[in-house]
Design a protein around this motif. Structure first.
Motif, PDB file in Angstrom:
ATOM      1  N   UNK A 101      42.553  28.858  32.609  1.00  0.00           N
ATOM      2  CA  UNK A 101      43.302  29.937  31.935  1.00  0.00           C
ATOM      3  C   UNK A 101      42.527  31.241  31.902  1.00  0.00           C
ATOM      4  N   UNK A 102      41.262  31.203  32.240  1.00  0.00           N
ATOM      5  CA  UNK A 102      40.456  32.428  32.271  1.00  0.00           C
ATOM      6  C   UNK A 102      41.108  33.461  33.181  1.00  0.00           C
ATOM      7  N   UNK A 103      41.795  33.011  34.217  1.00  0.00           N
ATOM      8  CA  UNK A 103      42.453  33.909  35.162  1.00  0.00           C
ATOM      9  C   UNK A 103      43.610  34.689  34.570  1.00  0.00           C
ATOM     10  N   UNK A 104      44.078  34.303  33.399  1.00  0.00           N
ATOM     11  CA  UNK A 104      45.186  35.003  32.745  1.00  0.00           C
ATOM     12  C   UNK A 104      44.741  36.265  32.012  1.00  0.00           C
ATOM     13  N   UNK A 105      43.452  36.458  31.854  1.00  0.00           N
ATOM     14  CA  UNK A 105      42.931  37.596  31.090  1.00  0.00           C
ATOM     15  C   UNK A 105      42.771  38.798  32.024  1.00  0.00           C
ATOM     16  N   UNK A 106      43.868  39.338  32.460  1.00  0.00           N
ATOM     17  CA  UNK A 106      43.922  40.369  33.510  1.00  0.00           C
ATOM     18  C   UNK A 106      43.183  41.661  33.171  1.00  0.00           C
ATOM     19  N   UNK A 107      43.039  41.983  31.881  1.00  0.00           N
ATOM     20  CA  UNK A 107      42.382  43.230  31.481  1.00  0.00           C
ATOM     21  C   UNK A 107      40.918  43.047  31.121  1.00  0.00           C
ATOM     22  N   UNK A 108      40.399  41.851  31.369  1.00  0.00           N
ATOM     23  CA  UNK A 108      39.012  41.565  31.032  1.00  0.00           C
ATOM     24  C   UNK A 108      38.072  42.406  31.891  1.00  0.00           C
ATOM     25  N   UNK A 109      37.168  43.110  31.220  1.00  0.00           N
ATOM     26  CA  UNK A 109      36.173  43.946  31.899  1.00  0.00           C
ATOM     27  C   UNK A 109      34.810  43.272  31.933  1.00  0.00           C
ATOM     28  N   UNK A 110      34.467  42.570  30.842  1.00  0.00           N
ATOM     29  CA  UNK A 110      33.154  41.954  30.702  1.00  0.00           C
ATOM     30  C   UNK A 110      33.348  40.500  30.291  1.00  0.00           C
ATOM     31  N   UNK A 111      32.770  39.594  31.058  1.00  0.00           N
ATOM     32  CA  UNK A 111      32.782  38.166  30.728  1.00  0.00           C
ATOM     33  C   UNK A 111      31.339  37.684  30.698  1.00  0.00           C
ATOM     34  N   UNK A 112      30.936  37.211  29.542  1.00  0.00           N
ATOM     35  CA  UNK A 112      29.565  36.741  29.352  1.00  0.00           C
ATOM     36  C   UNK A 112      29.611  35.320  28.807  1.00  0.00           C
ATOM     37  N   UNK A 171      26.429  24.218  36.154  1.00  0.00           N
ATOM     38  CA  UNK A 171      27.775  23.943  36.665  1.00  0.00           C
ATOM     39  C   UNK A 171      27.637  23.414  38.082  1.00  0.00           C
ATOM     40  N   UNK A 172      28.113  22.200  38.317  1.00  0.00           N
ATOM     41  CA  UNK A 172      28.003  21.665  39.665  1.00  0.00           C
ATOM     42  C   UNK A 172      28.901  22.436  40.623  1.00  0.00           C
ATOM     43  N   UNK A 173      28.569  22.361  41.884  1.00  0.00           N
ATOM     44  CA  UNK A 173      29.400  23.023  42.890  1.00  0.00           C
ATOM     45  C   UNK A 173      28.883  24.397  43.234  1.00  0.00           C
ATOM     46  N   UNK A 174      29.733  25.164  43.843  1.00  0.00           N
ATOM     47  CA  UNK A 174      29.362  26.496  44.300  1.00  0.00           C
ATOM     48  C   UNK A 174      30.232  27.540  43.614  1.00  0.00           C
ATOM     49  N   UNK A 175      29.870  28.769  43.806  1.00  0.00           N
ATOM     50  CA  UNK A 175      30.698  29.865  43.308  1.00  0.00           C
ATOM     51  C   UNK A 175      31.910  29.961  44.231  1.00  0.00           C
ATOM     52  N   UNK A 176      33.120  29.970  43.687  1.00  0.00           N
ATOM     53  CA  UNK A 176      34.299  29.995  44.552  1.00  0.00           C
ATOM     54  C   UNK A 176      34.400  31.289  45.354  1.00  0.00           C
ATOM     55  N   UNK A 177      34.938  31.190  46.549  1.00  0.00           N
ATOM     56  CA  UNK A 177      35.070  32.368  47.419  1.00  0.00           C
ATOM     57  C   UNK A 177      35.968  33.428  46.804  1.00  0.00           C
ATOM     58  N   UNK A 178      36.845  33.049  45.896  1.00  0.00           N
ATOM     59  CA  UNK A 178      37.744  34.001  45.228  1.00  0.00           C
ATOM     60  C   UNK A 178      36.984  35.056  44.436  1.00  0.00           C
ATOM     61  N   UNK A 179      35.707  34.834  44.189  1.00  0.00           N
ATOM     62  CA  UNK A 179      34.914  35.850  43.487  1.00  0.00           C
ATOM     63  C   UNK A 179      34.884  37.142  44.298  1.00  0.00           C
ATOM     64  N   UNK A 180      35.154  37.036  45.585  1.00  0.00           N
ATOM     65  CA  UNK A 180      35.236  38.211  46.448  1.00  0.00           C
ATOM     66  C   UNK A 180      36.395  39.126  46.097  1.00  0.00           C
ATOM     67  N   UNK A 181      37.348  38.632  45.300  1.00  0.00           N
ATOM     68  CA  UNK A 181      38.475  39.462  44.849  1.00  0.00           C
ATOM     69  C   UNK A 181      38.081  40.428  43.741  1.00  0.00           C
ATOM     70  N   UNK A 213      33.580  22.780  37.786  1.00  0.00           N
ATOM     71  CA  UNK A 213      33.040  23.886  38.553  1.00  0.00           C
ATOM     72  C   UNK A 213      33.632  25.181  38.012  1.00  0.00           C
ATOM     73  N   UNK A 214      33.169  26.285  38.529  1.00  0.00           N
ATOM     74  CA  UNK A 214      33.782  27.569  38.187  1.00  0.00           C
ATOM     75  C   UNK A 214      35.149  27.576  38.871  1.00  0.00           C
ATOM     76  N   UNK A 215      36.212  27.773  38.129  1.00  0.00           N
ATOM     77  CA  UNK A 215      37.541  27.697  38.743  1.00  0.00           C
ATOM     78  C   UNK A 215      37.827  28.891  39.654  1.00  0.00           C
ATOM     79  N   UNK A 216      38.631  28.650  40.670  1.00  0.00           N
ATOM     80  CA  UNK A 216      39.006  29.720  41.599  1.00  0.00           C
ATOM     81  C   UNK A 216      39.779  30.830  40.893  1.00  0.00           C
ATOM     82  N   UNK A 217      40.385  30.518  39.756  1.00  0.00           N
ATOM     83  CA  UNK A 217      41.142  31.512  38.986  1.00  0.00           C
ATOM     84  C   UNK A 217      40.278  32.678  38.525  1.00  0.00           C
ATOM     85  N   UNK A 218      38.983  32.530  38.577  1.00  0.00           N
ATOM     86  CA  UNK A 218      38.107  33.636  38.201  1.00  0.00           C
ATOM     87  C   UNK A 218      38.366  34.834  39.112  1.00  0.00           C
TER      88      UNK A 218
END
Length: 120
Positions: free
Chosen positions: A48-59, A96-106, A75-80
């Protein structure tokens, strides 16, 4: 509870040293711009983190994620990658096991990515 009453009005949320239910992310409104969760216990990294469309800072630092739920590794969800307004992402001192999702490029507005001591 007080959080439920004000959850649609909150723009900045800072929770430290607590146990956070994952459904908190379903309650947060679209207007939230800053989310800080440090030294907390969180069951999972919520999609659900992906629903926070106006988020500027995530810590999210020093989080005690459960490494497995129902036998599946977390893992870190692709919704990020939907956080297109994010300028600062801090996921330090987490395991967090796994890798950083490629969607972080968005995250084309991202200016700071802080992963110090993160075990990915």
């Amino acid at each position: 509870d007080i959080f439920t009453i004000f959850s649609q009005q909150i723009k900045i949320l800072d929770i430290q040293d607590s146990t956070i239910p994952t459904d908190i992310f379903k309650s947060l409104g679209q207007q939230i711009t800053n989310l800080t969760l440090v030294e907390n216990s969180v069951i999972a990294f919520p999609t659900e983190i992906g629903n926070l469309k106006n988020l500027l800072h995530l810590r999210m630092g020093r989080i005690g994620f459960s490494p497995f739920i129902n036998g599946a590794a977390l893992t870190i969800p692709s919704e990020i990658g939907k956080l297109v307004n994010l300028v600062r992402l801090e996921l330090y001192e987490n395991t967090l096991p796994g890798t950083i999702p490629s969607e972080i490029g968005n995250l084309v507005k991202l200016e700071r990515l802080y992963l110090s001591s993160a075990k990915l």
